[in-house]
Design a protein around this motif. Structure first.
Motif, PDB file in Angstrom:
ATOM      1  N   SER A  13       0.853  -1.180   0.000  1.00 31.03           N
ATOM      2  CA  SER A  13       0.000   0.000   0.000  1.00 31.03           C
ATOM      3  C   SER A  13       0.894   1.236   0.000  1.00 31.03           C
ATOM      4  O   SER A  13       1.899   1.286   0.715  1.00 31.03           O
ATOM      5  CB  SER A  13      -0.889  -0.016   1.240  1.00 31.03           C
ATOM      6  N   SER A  15       0.909   5.748  -0.282  1.00 26.85           N
ATOM      7  CA  SER A  15       0.131   6.957  -0.068  1.00 26.85           C
ATOM      8  C   SER A  15       0.405   7.922  -1.217  1.00 26.85           C
ATOM      9  O   SER A  15       1.560   8.153  -1.573  1.00 26.85           O
ATOM     10  CB  SER A  15       0.513   7.605   1.262  1.00 26.85           C
ATOM     11  N   SER A  29      -4.744   6.238   0.115  1.00 30.45           N
ATOM     12  CA  SER A  29      -3.932   5.036   0.174  1.00 30.45           C
ATOM     13  C   SER A  29      -4.424   4.080  -0.910  1.00 30.45           C
ATOM     14  O   SER A  29      -5.621   3.798  -1.002  1.00 30.45           O
ATOM     15  CB  SER A  29      -4.060   4.395   1.554  1.00 30.45           C
ATOM     16  N   ASP A  79       5.135   5.922  -3.841  1.00 28.03           N
ATOM     17  CA  ASP A  79       4.747   6.371  -2.499  1.00 28.03           C
ATOM     18  C   ASP A  79       5.119   7.839  -2.312  1.00 28.03           C
ATOM     19  O   ASP A  79       6.243   8.248  -2.603  1.00 28.03           O
ATOM     20  CB  ASP A  79       5.438   5.511  -1.444  1.00 28.03           C
TER      21      ASP A  79
END
Length: 190
Positions: A13, A15, A29, A79
């Motif tokens: 995951s 962001s 996310s 990310d």
């Protein structure tokens, strides 16, 4: 296989910071294997009168239609990446086509006026250019037509720009006052 189980590729995951005009930045996310369309679905873009036409990531323009089914990790979205969402009014293509049709009509009308011969019964106007001494300058017919077309289009564009500047001024006056430095710093930190 490892211990009787098949190993599936691990999706992590990440962001992503989403920014769009008129809305505060928001962090969402998503999984690295998600598509661009899945990322856009997380935006909660609730205004049905707007359509996200493309996304800008690290200076690269991603089209929501052609790149929508591609995984975000193949598009350079990592990310912490900042993604600028560019929205257009729904039905914007029809409005754009209407503006282009109007411009083509203006150009056609200007061409017809420029084609008119200033002499004879059907003329109705006289284009005369003179130098600083006031002496008439003779132009070939093709140059006179080109000059007429340019002058007509310039006059029409000047009038159009004047109308746009009045509308822009009215729109700017309706905006809220600029943010104080503290508020701006808070938004940048978010």
């Amino acid at each position: 296989e490892h211990g009787g189980r098949s190993r599936l590729p691990q999706m992590t995951s990440i962001s992503v910071k989403l920014c769009s005009k008129g809305a505060p930045p928001s962090a969402v996310s998503v999984r690295t294997g998600d598509t661009l369309s899945a990322l856009l679905a997380t935006t909660g873009h609730a205004n049905p009168s707007l359509h996200i036409s493309h996304v800008i990531v690290k200076g690269r323009r991603l089209d929501t239609i052609t790149d929508g089914d591609r995984p975000i990790d193949t598009l350079g979205i990592t990310d912490g990446a900042a993604c600028m969402l560019v929205a257009r009014p729904a039905g914007g293509a029809a409005a754009q086509e209407a503006r282009m049709a109007k411009l083509r009509e203006i150009e056609r009308a200007a061409s017809l006026l420029a084609e008119r011969d200033s002499g004879g019964a059907g003329g109705g106007y006289e284009l005369e250019i003179s130098n600083q001494d006031g002496s008439k300058i003779e132009l070939p017919a093709a140059d006179r037509k080109a000059f007429s077309l340019g002058a007509l289009l310039h006059a029409k564009a000047t009038a159009h720009i004047g109308s746009l500047s009045r509308r822009l001024r009215a729109a700017l006056e309706s905006l809220p006052p600029p943010l104080a430095e503290e508020e701006e710093a808070e938004l940048k930190a978010a």
